[in-house]
Design a protein around this motif. Structure first.
Motif, PDB file in Angstrom:
ATOM      1  N   ARG A  33      -9.537  41.197   9.143  1.00  0.00           N
ATOM      2  CA  ARG A  33      -8.878  40.056   8.495  1.00  0.00           C
ATOM      3  C   ARG A  33      -9.211  40.069   7.014  1.00  0.00           C
ATOM      4  O   ARG A  33     -10.334  40.336   6.630  1.00  0.00           O
ATOM      5  N   MET A  34      -8.245  39.722   6.166  1.00  0.00           N
ATOM      6  CA  MET A  34      -8.439  39.658   4.731  1.00  0.00           C
ATOM      7  C   MET A  34      -8.046  38.271   4.220  1.00  0.00           C
ATOM      8  O   MET A  34      -7.214  37.603   4.827  1.00  0.00           O
ATOM      9  N   ALA A  35      -8.627  37.888   3.105  1.00  0.00           N
ATOM     10  CA  ALA A  35      -8.331  36.563   2.557  1.00  0.00           C
ATOM     11  C   ALA A  35      -8.478  36.561   1.039  1.00  0.00           C
ATOM     12  O   ALA A  35      -9.091  37.463   0.465  1.00  0.00           O
ATOM     13  N   TRP A  36      -7.908  35.549   0.442  1.00  0.00           N
ATOM     14  CA  TRP A  36      -8.085  35.266  -0.983  1.00  0.00           C
ATOM     15  C   TRP A  36      -8.721  33.885  -1.126  1.00  0.00           C
ATOM     16  O   TRP A  36      -8.316  32.928  -0.450  1.00  0.00           O
ATOM     17  N   PHE A  37      -9.697  33.814  -1.998  1.00  0.00           N
ATOM     18  CA  PHE A  37     -10.321  32.561  -2.391  1.00  0.00           C
ATOM     19  C   PHE A  37     -10.218  32.455  -3.913  1.00  0.00           C
ATOM     20  O   PHE A  37      -9.919  33.452  -4.587  1.00  0.00           O
ATOM     21  N   ARG A  38     -10.489  31.272  -4.435  1.00  0.00           N
ATOM     22  CA  ARG A  38     -10.516  31.108  -5.884  1.00  0.00           C
ATOM     23  C   ARG A  38     -11.596  30.113  -6.275  1.00  0.00           C
ATOM     24  O   ARG A  38     -11.972  29.254  -5.494  1.00  0.00           O
ATOM     25  N   GLN A  39     -12.046  30.261  -7.511  1.00  0.00           N
ATOM     26  CA  GLN A  39     -13.069  29.356  -8.025  1.00  0.00           C
ATOM     27  C   GLN A  39     -12.748  29.006  -9.474  1.00  0.00           C
ATOM     28  O   GLN A  39     -12.731  29.894 -10.340  1.00  0.00           O
ATOM     29  N   SER A  98     -13.291  39.786   3.007  1.00  0.00           N
ATOM     30  CA  SER A  98     -13.043  40.315   4.346  1.00  0.00           C
ATOM     31  C   SER A  98     -14.183  39.925   5.271  1.00  0.00           C
ATOM     32  O   SER A  98     -15.306  39.677   4.818  1.00  0.00           O
ATOM     33  N   ASP A  99     -13.883  39.865   6.548  1.00  0.00           N
ATOM     34  CA  ASP A  99     -14.897  39.615   7.574  1.00  0.00           C
ATOM     35  C   ASP A  99     -15.139  40.918   8.313  1.00  0.00           C
ATOM     36  O   ASP A  99     -14.313  41.331   9.132  1.00  0.00           O
ATOM     37  N   THR A 100     -16.260  41.584   8.009  1.00  0.00           N
ATOM     38  CA  THR A 100     -16.525  42.894   8.601  1.00  0.00           C
ATOM     39  C   THR A 100     -17.144  42.810   9.983  1.00  0.00           C
ATOM     40  O   THR A 100     -17.424  43.839  10.607  1.00  0.00           O
ATOM     41  N   SER A 114     -17.191  32.548   6.917  1.00  0.00           N
ATOM     42  CA  SER A 114     -16.557  33.492   7.844  1.00  0.00           C
ATOM     43  C   SER A 114     -16.233  34.823   7.183  1.00  0.00           C
ATOM     44  O   SER A 114     -15.628  35.684   7.813  1.00  0.00           O
ATOM     45  N   TYR A 115     -16.628  34.983   5.932  1.00  0.00           N
ATOM     46  CA  TYR A 115     -16.339  36.216   5.190  1.00  0.00           C
ATOM     47  C   TYR A 115     -17.631  36.758   4.596  1.00  0.00           C
ATOM     48  O   TYR A 115     -18.398  36.003   3.982  1.00  0.00           O
ATOM     49  N   ASP A 116     -17.881  38.052   4.790  1.00  0.00           N
ATOM     50  CA  ASP A 116     -19.152  38.618   4.346  1.00  0.00           C
ATOM     51  C   ASP A 116     -19.005  39.758   3.358  1.00  0.00           C
ATOM     52  O   ASP A 116     -19.998  40.370   2.960  1.00  0.00           O
ATOM     53  N   CYS A 117     -17.797  40.046   2.952  1.00  0.00           N
ATOM     54  CA  CYS A 117     -17.580  41.131   1.997  1.00  0.00           C
ATOM     55  C   CYS A 117     -16.640  40.601   0.921  1.00  0.00           C
ATOM     56  O   CYS A 117     -15.540  40.134   1.241  1.00  0.00           O
TER      57      CYS A 117
END
Length: 128
Positions: A33-39, A98-100, A114-117
């Motif tokens: 699974r892949m995702a985008w976050f922003r800050q 990504s969640d590896t 839920s994401y470690d990379c």
């Protein structure tokens, strides 16, 4: 070794568009699974969008729904974020994640834990 590298950020006027890319270094990312976050400055990192390992399901934050589209090309092990109708409040550093630990996962997870990379981030600035 850097596993995720974002690109495509920049300065754009309100109403404009940008496409971010996240290139992964290993073929195994095509099963994750892949995702985008922003800050934004002075704010916490927040979820933007996620996509399942095969692109079959997607999930969006309410603030970007209808304007942003997440997609992936597993042959290129690259994830994209197409951003249209940009607003000044979209200004932030955008991170690919990504969640590896979970292979063949859906797009349901929106929390940071839920994401470690993570990638190094790419700056998006929207001027009014």
């Amino acid at each position: 070794q850097v596993d995720l590298v974002e690109s495509g950020g920049g300065l754009v006027q309100a109403g404009g568009s940008l496409r971010l890319s996240c290139a992964a270094s290993r073929r195994t990312f095509s099963q994750l699974r892949m995702a985008w976050f922003r800050q934004a400055p002075g704010k916490e990192r927040e979820f933007v969008a996620a996509i399942s390992w095969n692109g079959g399901t997607t999930n969006y934050a309410d603030s970007v729904k209808g304007r942003f589209t997440i997609s992936r090309d597993n042959a290129k092990i690259t994830t994209y974020l197409q951003m249209n109708s940009l607003k000044p409040e979209d200004t932030a550093v955008y991170y690919c994640a990504s969640d590896t630990s979970r292979y063949f996962s859906g797009a349901y997870y929106t929390d940071l834990g839920s994401y470690d990379c993570w990638g190094q981030g790419t700056q998006v600035t929207v001027s009014s």
